[in-house]
Design a protein around this motif. Structure first.
Motif, PDB file in Angstrom:
ATOM      1  N   GLU A 333       0.754  -1.105  -0.010  1.00  0.00           N
ATOM      2  CA  GLU A 333      -0.148  -0.018  -0.029  1.00  0.00           C
ATOM      3  C   GLU A 333       0.848   1.124  -0.086  1.00  0.00           C
ATOM      4  N   GLN A 334       0.545   2.353  -1.013  1.00  0.00           N
ATOM      5  CA  GLN A 334       1.482   3.427  -1.079  1.00  0.00           C
ATOM      6  C   GLN A 334       0.568   4.689  -0.886  1.00  0.00           C
ATOM      7  N   GLN A 335       1.011   5.614  -0.165  1.00  0.00           N
ATOM      8  CA  GLN A 335      -0.127   6.582  -0.007  1.00  0.00           C
ATOM      9  C   GLN A 335       1.012   7.962   0.043  1.00  0.00           C
ATOM     10  N   ASN A 369       1.719  -7.220   5.409  1.00  0.00           N
ATOM     11  CA  ASN A 369       1.379  -5.877   4.900  1.00  0.00           C
ATOM     12  C   ASN A 369       2.521  -5.055   4.905  1.00  0.00           C
ATOM     13  N   LYS A 371       3.773  -1.114   3.583  1.00  0.00           N
ATOM     14  CA  LYS A 371       3.403   0.300   3.535  1.00  0.00           C
ATOM     15  C   LYS A 371       4.473   1.220   3.115  1.00  0.00           C
ATOM     16  N   ARG A 373       4.611   5.268   2.451  1.00  0.00           N
ATOM     17  CA  ARG A 373       3.721   6.662   2.418  1.00  0.00           C
ATOM     18  C   ARG A 373       4.735   7.780   2.766  1.00  0.00           C
ATOM     19  N   ASP A 387       6.658  -2.404   7.765  1.00  0.00           N
ATOM     20  CA  ASP A 387       6.125  -3.876   7.440  1.00  0.00           C
ATOM     21  C   ASP A 387       5.708  -4.449   8.724  1.00  0.00           C
TER      22      ASP A 387
END
Length: 454
Positions: A333-335, A369, A371, A373, A387
């Motif tokens: 997931e990238q944000q 998961n 990430k 961001r 992570d």
């Protein structure tokens, strides 16, 4: 003269001896002048005492009495009338004739000193006027041989010389112990550095006071510890490199021999060639990392900064890594807010983030998961890679950015890695003028944070 203790001792001695000589000189002059003044004051007081007697009764009998009083003394008296004629004296008045002149100016009631040059003249002398009925009737002259004053000064000189020699002796002793006290820790530090130069890094220095010498001792111990660590790391590096080079080379040589010497089926040949390609890629990656670090060390690489839209930048990274995450069955997931733009080298920034994400994939299980961001805090831009993988042991966290450091000492081929990736990341982050930090807990996960300040 090569020893510091000798140089310090000589320097201290010259300074202290100079100060002592200066003080002794002025002290001697002061005491000598004070003693001569005392002698003159005593001589004047004695003359005034005789004058007081003669003012009560100024006749031959009284004059004889005054002269008799001085005949057995170390001083001499001469009594004259107002015209300078000698009425009587305690000794022959001939040596005193140059002083027995009628004063050209009035003499004060308390008298005055006629001769005070004790160093060059044979006598010191005073005069006291005799007043009867308000008029000067005569004079009382007092004389003292300056030999007594010279004897007094010589005695004073002897005392000062003795005190001076004692002071020099005590000064030398004090300087010896002071210079030894100062140089002793320096000698121990010299011995310690000599041991370090010979490769013995297990040196320890005695605890000194909290001053510059104490700081120097701590710095030497810190240097020894760092060099010992570097020595250990060099051994680890050589061992790692030899292992990392030997393993792929062994695979490449072995399978190349099999393909070359044996008549293999097409499928089997493809299998061996695939292994050769994989090991060649592994070897190429290791050599690339080593060259990258070499360029960083020599400052031969250049950061070309430009304004990067992090939202689009992260999207491109996601597209590149999507197949890898899918293969490993991990969630990515990238944000990033569309308004965040960072002034950085896009190729180097991508290298940093890909390296961190690769580590997260490598040390996480299926279903993990991960990430990526970015967010802004005042004038700083923060980029985080998180992570929920196996994490890093607390004892290893301070060292993970060191070159060739491995958290997993087993060097399992499933985890791979050369121990150079995070070292390269840190150098590239610092080249941007940014900071990198890490938080991790075993079996909970790891978080790397990059901070780019505006």
């Amino acid at each position: 003269m090569k020893k510091l203790s000798v140089k310090l001792g000589i320097l201290f001695f010259v300074i202290i001896f100079g100060l002592m000589t200066f003080v002794f000189f002025f002290l001697h002059e002061g005491i000598a002048e004070s003693r001569v003044d005392e002698e003159l004051s005593a001589l004047q007081a004695r003359g005034n005492s005789h004058r007081a007697i003669l003012e009560k009764q100024f006749d031959d009998e009284t004059i004889d009495h005054v002269v008799l009083m001085e005949s057995e003394s170390t001083t001499d008296v001469v009594v004259t009338n107002k015209n300078g004629a000698v009425l009587d004296s305690s000794t022959q008045a001939t040596p005193f004739m140059k002083y027995l002149q009628v004063p050209s100016s009035p003499i004060p009631k308390e008298g005055k000193i006629l001769e005070g040059n004790w160093a060059e003249e044979p006598f010191i002398a005073t005069i006291s006027p005799i007043h009867i009925d308000g008029e000067v009737t005569g004079f009382v002259y007092m004389f003292q041989n300056t030999s007594s004053v010279h004897s007094l000064i010589e005695g004073l000189n002897q005392h000062f010389i003795l005190a001076g020699w004692l002071s020099v002796f005590l000064t030398i002793i004090i300087i010896f112990f002071v210079s030894k006290g100062i140089t002793k820790p320096l000698i121990k530090m010299k011995e310690a550095t000599s041991q370090i130069s010979k490769g013995n890094f297990s040196v320890s220095l005695p605890k000194t006071s909290k001053d510059e010498l104490g700081d120097l001792a701590k710095s030497i111990e810190l240097l020894a510890n760092d060099l010992n660590y570097l020595k250990h790391e060099r051994s680890e590096f050589l061992s790692s490199i030899s292992h990392e080079l030997r393993t792929p080379l062994t695979y490449i040589k072995g399978y190349a021999d099999i393909v070359y010497k044996r008549n293999l089926a097409h499928e089997e040949k493809e299998k061996y060639l695939k292994i050769i390609v994989e090991e060649t890629n592994r070897l190429s990656e290791l050599i690339k990392d080593l060259f990258e670090l070499a360029k960083i060390d020599q400052n031969t690489f250049v950061i070309h900064k430009e304004l990067i839209d992090l939202s689009n930048f992260f999207t491109n990274i996601e597209q590149k890594l999507s197949p890898a995450f899918q293969e490993k069955k991990m969630n990515f997931e990238q944000q990033s807010s569309p308004s965040i733009c960072l002034n950085a080298d896009p190729w180097r920034l991508e290298q940093i983030i890909l390296n961190l994400l690769d580590n997260s994939m490598k040390y996480s299980q299926e279903g993990a998961n991960i990430k990526l961001r970015a967010y802004k805090v005042k004038n700083s831009i923060h980029i985080k890679v998180q992570d929920n993988g196996k994490g890093i042991p607390e004892k290893d966290i301070p060292f993970i950015f060191n070159r060739f450091y491995r958290v997993d000492k087993s060097r399992t081929r499933s985890l791979g890695g050369t121990g150079l990736g995070l070292a390269i990341v840190q150098e590239l982050v610092h080249a941007h003028g940014a900071e990198i930090s890490v938080k991790s807990r075993e079996n909970i996960g790891t978080e790397f944070e990059l901070i780019f300040r505006g």
